[in-house]
Enzyme design. Structure first.
Site, mmCIF file in Angstrom:
data_model
loop_
_atom_site.group_PDB
_atom_site.id
_atom_site.type_symbol
_atom_site.label_atom_id
_atom_site.label_comp_id
_atom_site.label_asym_id
_atom_site.label_seq_id
_atom_site.Cartn_x
_atom_site.Cartn_y
_atom_site.Cartn_z
ATOM 1 N N HIS A 154 -1.825 -14.347 -3.249
ATOM 2 C CA HIS A 154 -2.084 -14.100 -1.823
ATOM 3 C C HIS A 154 -3.126 -15.092 -1.295
ATOM 4 C CE1 HIS A 154 -1.078 -9.623 -2.694
ATOM 5 N NE2 HIS A 154 -0.091 -10.090 -1.970
ATOM 6 N N LYS A 181 5.122 2.721 -0.373
ATOM 7 C CA LYS A 181 4.690 3.267 -1.662
ATOM 8 C C LYS A 181 3.237 3.730 -1.532
ATOM 9 C CE LYS A 181 6.189 -0.576 -3.367
ATOM 10 N NZ LYS A 181 6.119 -1.773 -4.163
ATOM 11 N N ARG A 205 8.038 -16.268 -3.566
ATOM 12 C CA ARG A 205 7.810 -16.494 -4.991
ATOM 13 C C ARG A 205 9.064 -16.926 -5.725
ATOM 14 N NH1 ARG A 205 4.839 -10.926 -5.362
ATOM 15 N NH2 ARG A 205 6.206 -10.777 -3.582
ATOM 16 N N SER A 251 1.114 -7.880 -6.979
ATOM 17 C CA SER A 251 0.121 -6.810 -7.112
ATOM 18 C C SER A 251 0.603 -5.760 -8.102
ATOM 19 C CB SER A 251 -0.131 -6.140 -5.757
ATOM 20 O OG SER A 251 -0.617 -7.073 -4.839
#
Ligand code: ADP
Length: 164
Positions: free
Chosen positions: A17, A41, A90, A128
């Site tokens: 990030h 979530k 990514r 994460s």
């Protein structure tokens, strides 16, 4: 003045990030890092904790602000006078949902552009959730997240691991 938004849940912020945010700050006049208050979530860290980590690790960048957002990102961007949303990519696996999101946002507000930045090679595998899993099972996340996040993860997940 061109304002860019870097949105995310940042639960917690990783070096991947930070790389995207720092590169964005080098291009645009002002960057608003927008912390999603209610990710779908259940987050590990509260919105206040997630924002605090970001503020601490981005304190060296004078043109970066960290704020909360909820609801539709394009509406938030408009309220901040931001014309650009910057997202990191990514892997191919990120592409499909990001493509869908960018087109939906474009439909809702054609004045706001989404721009994608390729991850740095060394962070292409980093997320994460991967970091949280690693720490939960006793791994060392140094090098993946900033030092203050290493300590916070250990504090929160280490306790869970040992059932305290
Ligand atoms: P995550 O997918 O890790 O839960 P977020 O929702 O917090 O991430 O992501 C915020 C933004 O940061 C997204 O645009 C995401 O693609 C990007 N991002 C996350 N990790 C990386 C990384 N390692 N390299 C580049 N961009 C990343």
């Amino acid at each position: 003045m061109t304002i860019a938004i870097c949105p995310g849940s940042f639960d917690p912020v990783t070096n991947g990030h930070l790389d995207i945010i720092e590169r964005t700050a080098a291009i645009f006049d002002k960057v608003i890092v927008a912390v999603l208050e209610n990710p779908s979530k259940e987050p590990l860290f509260s919105a206040a904790e997630r924002r605090y980590f970001l503020q601490k690790v981005l304190a060296h960048l004078p043109n970066v602000e960290v704020e909360y957002f909820q609801g539709l990102l394009v509406n938030y961007a408009k309220s901040k006078d931001a014309k650009v949303i910057v997202k990191g990519l990514r892997a191919i696996s990120d592409f499909e949902s990001e493509f869908q999101m960018a087109l939906t946002n474009k439909k809702m507000n054609p004045e706001i552009e989404t721009i994608f930045m390729m991850t740095a090679n060394e962070y292409s595998f980093l997320s994460s959730s991967m970091v949280k899993e690693l720490v939960y099972f006793g791994g060392n996340p140094e090098g993946f997240v900033p030092p203050l996040v290493v300590a916070a993860l250990e504090e929160k997940l280490g306790r869970r691991r040992s059932g305290k």
